[in-house]
Design a protein around this motif. Sequence first.
Motif, mmCIF file in Angstrom:
data_model
loop_
_atom_site.group_PDB
_atom_site.id
_atom_site.type_symbol
_atom_site.label_atom_id
_atom_site.label_comp_id
_atom_site.label_asym_id
_atom_site.label_seq_id
_atom_site.Cartn_x
_atom_site.Cartn_y
_atom_site.Cartn_z
ATOM 1 N N LYS A 49 -15.900 16.690 30.429
ATOM 2 C CA LYS A 49 -14.591 16.115 30.164
ATOM 3 C C LYS A 49 -14.704 14.599 30.126
ATOM 4 O O LYS A 49 -15.508 13.998 30.828
ATOM 5 N N GLY A 50 -13.850 13.978 29.313
ATOM 6 C CA GLY A 50 -13.842 12.527 29.206
ATOM 7 C C GLY A 50 -14.097 12.067 27.786
ATOM 8 O O GLY A 50 -14.170 12.870 26.852
ATOM 9 N N GLN A 51 -14.211 10.753 27.629
ATOM 10 C CA GLN A 51 -14.411 10.179 26.297
ATOM 11 C C GLN A 51 -15.869 10.266 25.867
ATOM 12 O O GLN A 51 -16.771 9.878 26.597
ATOM 13 N N HIS A 52 -16.070 10.785 24.636
ATOM 14 C CA HIS A 52 -17.394 10.869 24.040
ATOM 15 C C HIS A 52 -17.455 9.904 22.848
ATOM 16 O O HIS A 52 -16.450 9.671 22.174
ATOM 17 N N THR A 53 -18.635 9.367 22.615
ATOM 18 C CA THR A 53 -18.829 8.438 21.494
ATOM 19 C C THR A 53 -19.877 8.997 20.534
ATOM 20 O O THR A 53 -20.922 9.486 20.968
ATOM 21 N N ILE A 54 -19.570 8.926 19.249
ATOM 22 C CA ILE A 54 -20.515 9.308 18.198
ATOM 23 C C ILE A 54 -21.026 8.040 17.528
ATOM 24 O O ILE A 54 -20.244 7.207 17.060
ATOM 25 N N GLU A 55 -22.354 7.869 17.498
ATOM 26 C CA GLU A 55 -22.977 6.739 16.806
ATOM 27 C C GLU A 55 -23.903 7.277 15.720
ATOM 28 O O GLU A 55 -24.658 8.219 15.954
ATOM 29 N N LEU A 56 -23.865 6.631 14.534
ATOM 30 C CA LEU A 56 -24.682 7.051 13.394
ATOM 31 C C LEU A 56 -25.617 5.909 12.986
ATOM 32 O O LEU A 56 -25.164 4.759 12.837
ATOM 33 N N TYR A 57 -26.905 6.204 12.818
ATOM 34 C CA TYR A 57 -27.905 5.199 12.489
ATOM 35 C C TYR A 57 -28.692 5.617 11.251
ATOM 36 O O TYR A 57 -29.027 6.786 11.084
ATOM 37 N N PRO B 297 -19.493 11.012 28.597
ATOM 38 C CA PRO B 297 -18.680 10.112 29.431
ATOM 39 C C PRO B 297 -19.479 9.303 30.451
ATOM 40 O O PRO B 297 -19.057 8.214 30.847
ATOM 41 N N ASP B 298 -20.646 9.796 30.879
ATOM 42 C CA ASP B 298 -21.444 9.050 31.859
ATOM 43 C C ASP B 298 -22.268 7.940 31.214
ATOM 44 O O ASP B 298 -23.004 7.222 31.897
ATOM 45 N N GLY B 299 -22.173 7.774 29.886
ATOM 46 C CA GLY B 299 -22.857 6.696 29.195
ATOM 47 C C GLY B 299 -24.235 7.040 28.669
ATOM 48 O O GLY B 299 -24.878 6.204 28.026
ATOM 49 N N ALA B 300 -24.713 8.242 28.924
ATOM 50 C CA ALA B 300 -26.043 8.647 28.464
ATOM 51 C C ALA B 300 -25.927 9.453 27.169
ATOM 52 O O ALA B 300 -25.000 10.244 26.993
#
Length: 313
Positions: free
Chosen positions: A291-299, A240-243
Amino acid sequence: MSTNTSENRGNRKLLIVGFIVILTSINGILLYMNYQKKEKNEEQAEIIKVKDVELENQIKVYEALKADFERQSQELQAMGLENDSLESQIAAITSDLEKLRGFRNSSYSLADQRKFRERAQVFEKQLIEKDREIAKLKEDNEVLFTENTSLKTTQNQLSDSLTTMKSTNQDLTEKVKLASRLEARNVSVNIINQRGKEKDDNDNEYRAKTVDKIKISFTLGQNDVAAKEPKTIYMRLIEPDGAALYNLATGSGTFQIDGEDMYYTAKRDIVFDNTQQQVSYVYDKNAAYKKGQHTIELYVDGFLIGRTTFVLK
């Protein structure tokens, strides 16, 4: 008087002779008993020696079996395949080895010999069967490699034929690169709780305190341009903190995007076969999730091929 003295002397001689005979007999008996005891001790020593030889030979058999199973495990790992069954067999052989070595300081009975000999025979059969499986996998991989080589040869020939048209060739190369980019379809995230149960939520919202691990699943879209070859899929879990979550202990590292290093959370090696294959793997943060929104990125190959989000409340 003279007669009595002669008789006494005669009796004394008889007693002495009798005493000597008795002593000789006793010595003979003792010598015989000592001989019997020595023979028994030598026999027992020979039995122990034979058992010791048998034990050491059995230990060598198990050491050789362990080395062969470890070799098979390394061969499968080199092909990017799972090997849980081999790890279980290696653990069982290691346990048996410890028991066998423990017999060096204790009795190694005939029952023990028979038991470990039979177990070794079972392991040897499993070893032979696994070698056959690995040989078949290598043969299949060789076919895959040949197809890949043929495709690369075709691509090289195409590149050579366009060398006189530099600008057009650069543009074509870029288009081929873009066209061969893989696509991760239907990316989903499920959570696995502390009891090992998997939970799927259509809204991708879960309670943070129930999360022990996360499972990422997706399908690789069909791409006739992309080469059938080993690929490395890099996963970035952005908190959630963007890292991006980064922990060397759990398999994190860096990869390059446009010549610059980028942190990844975990990676997975596969062999792309253009069959719309299903890919999934489990990530264990080994710590509490925020807690908060998490993002999954695949490369893959320097391209972002898929993305999804999930929320921990």
